[in-house]
Scaffold this active site. Structure first.
Site, mmCIF file in Angstrom:
data_model
loop_
_atom_site.group_PDB
_atom_site.id
_atom_site.type_symbol
_atom_site.label_atom_id
_atom_site.label_comp_id
_atom_site.label_asym_id
_atom_site.label_seq_id
_atom_site.Cartn_x
_atom_site.Cartn_y
_atom_site.Cartn_z
ATOM 1 C CB SER A 261 -0.948 0.007 1.206
ATOM 2 O OG SER A 261 -1.923 -1.008 1.055
ATOM 3 C CB VAL A 262 4.395 2.204 0.457
ATOM 4 C CG1 VAL A 262 5.140 3.521 0.604
ATOM 5 C CG2 VAL A 262 4.520 1.410 1.744
#
Length: 585
Positions: A304-305
């Protein structure tokens, strides 16, 4: 018939004599310093057979931290004793008195010596400047107090610095004009390899004396000191590493028992690597047994970064503002979300890491232009020429670091599949990026969209500390995100930590105010049976601090851990706190 035999024998002897003469000329005149395909230096080999010597300095250049402190070696004041002292009457008690040890301690060590020894062995007795002066003042031949370089057994940022090895064939292929020092070490990884041409030794510094066939002095007890004549060499490489911060982050990595992964710290203003920690650790005696890989420069699954890139692209392209709501009760394929959040906007979506928001936006971006995600990954400094690259003397586009290229998609057909695009939007499927790229992205956002190449080396220096070449701060080529988008991302990344629904409230107690993004990436690997409980993840946190006046960007990644282990927030927080403590000492 007899005369014919004599003639043939004479011709044979004459040819043999010519062959022998040719062989002697080859050895004595033509190939004395580069004999055979192995490029053997016959002069050096002949000298080594009739001498005993102690190397004081191998002559290869070294690595320094940003403050000029040595990273790869330590200098120690030591006592050197030559073995011919065993056969002489010499004032051992005077030397022992200066060292505050019994004379017998010195004599017993000397009795075992087959060549020159450093008193104390692997853990030599370190002398004060006063003791060195007093010992040398005795003027005992074969007794020397001197400063010797010792290679560090544990080199900070060891994977970044790299290792050396001996390979005569590679040495002469790399440096065909160098005929001396066939056994010199050459760089085989990391900065040691990149900067090898500047570091390679010209000549060793050593103490030497000649011996006969049984090891006795050949010309009396005359010990000579041989050293390079040029005081400016060898060159040293001044890195951007801060030794104290490097040590502090290595301690954090070991405290939390990171088995695979590490930490990378950047100076935002200078765009320099301040600390680089990669695990597993490198073994000094066997570096390629599993610890030589620098995971901070390797392309990994980010999870998710990567949503930060999607948010940047959607805002820059005018596809989203804070008035638009996303159905975050649903997952990316319409099924109920594991963590429902209702209808929320882009700011809250980044704070809670809503998959549906970024899957939808990724598809919209790809429908507009199927290379937009790639382009924005470069615009924020996540992909592309991240590390310093430029013209240095005769090198064109000299790269300081070998960084994995990274990618968003592996094929053009993947860009046409909405399901694959959705997974790409949340940093899964084929997305691969480096921790260096992540740290650079956070630095770019913190600077308001200004994009620079990252340096690991600031200068190549002469021995006296003057600079032979400096590596200037360089802007990265290509377009960047707008200052407005960068400003919005700064707010959103801060919300990940300080908003009520953010994923990283744990970091609110850190010594510095933090902005950043969480990532938990599925790797497709398992520890044991392929069950949900045994599935392995890459856990990330990438951010910058202090939020109000950004100074550092930091990435922490813990690879191949189960969902209920290897928590990333304590690792990141303790790293930030350690930096705060060092800055406020």
């Amino acid at each position: 018939m007899k005369r014919k035999r004599i003639r043939l024998l004479s011709i044979f002897l004459l040819l043999a004599l010519f062959a022998l003469a040719g062989r002697l000329m080859q050895l004595q005149l033509f190939q004395t310093e580069s004999y055979s395909k192995h490029q053997i230096n016959l002069l050096e080999e002949s000298v080594s057979q009739r001498t005993q010597q102690l190397v004081i300095d191998e002559g290869r250049g070294e690595f320094l931290d940003r403050n000029g402190e040595p990273l790869t070696y330590a200098e120690k004041n030591v006592l050197v004793l030559f073995p011919f002292l065993k056969k002489m009457d010499w004032p051992a008690e005077k030397v022992a008195d200066i060292l505050h040890v019994p004379p017998q301690t010195i004599l017993s060590k000397l009795a075992e010596a087959k060549g020159p020894i450093i008193f104390g062995g692997k853990e030599p007795l370190q002398l004060t400047e006063s003791q060195m002066s007093d010992i040398n003042g005795l003027e005992i031949q074969g007794v020397f107090a001197l400063t010797k370089k010792f290679k560090s057994t544990q080199v900070p940022a060891s994977q970044l610095i790299g290792v050396t090895g001996e390979n005569t064939e590679v040495f002469h292929k790399r440096y065909p004009d160098k005929v001396k020092g066939a056994n010199q070490k050459i760089g085989v990884s990391g900065l040691q390899e990149s900067f090898d041409e500047w570091l390679v030794a010209e000549e060793e510094a050593k103490l030497i004396y000649h011996v006969d066939a049984i090891g006795g002095p050949l010309f009396g007890v005359d010990v000579k000191y041989l050293a390079p004549a040029n005081p400016f060499y060898p060159l040293n490489v001044k890195t951007t590493i801060d030794a104290r911060m490097q040590k502090a982050l290595e301690e954090v990595a070991d405290t939390y028992n990171i088995q695979k992964g590490g930490l990378l710290l950047l100076d935002i203003e200078k765009s320099e690597i301040v600390a680089s920690v990669s695990r597993p650790s490198m073994k000094s005696r066997d570096p390629f047994s599993g610890g030589a890989t620098n995971y901070m420069l390797k392309a990994l699954i980010p999870g998710s970064v990567f949503k930060t890139v999607v948010a940047a692209a959607a805002m820059d392209e005018g596809m989203v503002d804070e008035s638009r709501l996303f159905a975050c009760d649903e997952g990316i394929r319409g099924a109920p979300a594991e963590k429902p959040h209702g209808n929320i906007n882009i700011k809250t979506s980044l704070a809670v890491s809503c998959n549906r928001t970024f899957a939808d936006l990724a598809n919209e971006l790809t429908e507009k232009d199927d290379h937009l995600l790639d382009e924005y990954a470069e615009k924020v400094g996540l992909l592309g020429d991240i590390a310093w690259k430029g013209n240095v003397f005769h090198y064109e586009s000299f790269p300081q670091l070998q960084v994995s290229a990274g990618r968003i998609f592996t094929s053009e057909t993947d860009r046409e599949d909405p399901n694959l695009v959705s997974l790409t939007g949340i940093g899964q499927k084929e997305v691969r990026v480096t921790p260096l790229g992540m740290a650079n992205m956070m630095a770019t956002i913190a600077r308001g969209g200004e994009k620079y190449q990252v340096s690991a080396v600031s200068a190549v220096e002469y021995q006296n500390g003057t600079k032979m070449f400096s590596f200037p701060k360089q802007e990265a080529k290509g377009e960047t995100i707008t200052p407005y988008t960068a400003m919005k991302l700064q707010q959103y990344l801060r919300g990940v930590v300080n908003s009520p629904e953010g994923t990283a409230p744990y970091l609110q107690t850190a010594a510095y105010t933090i902005a950043g993004k969480t990532g938990t990436a599925q790797t497709g690997n398992y520890r044991g049976e392929e069950t949900k409980e045994n599935e392995l993840y890459n856990k990330w946190f990438a951010g910058y601090f202090p939020f109000e006046n950004p100074k550092y960007s930091l990435v922490a990644v813990n690879m191949d851990v189960k969902i209920n282990e290897g928590g990333i927030y304590p690792i990141f927080k303790d790293s930030v706190d350690a930096i705060y403590n060092l800055e406020n000492d």
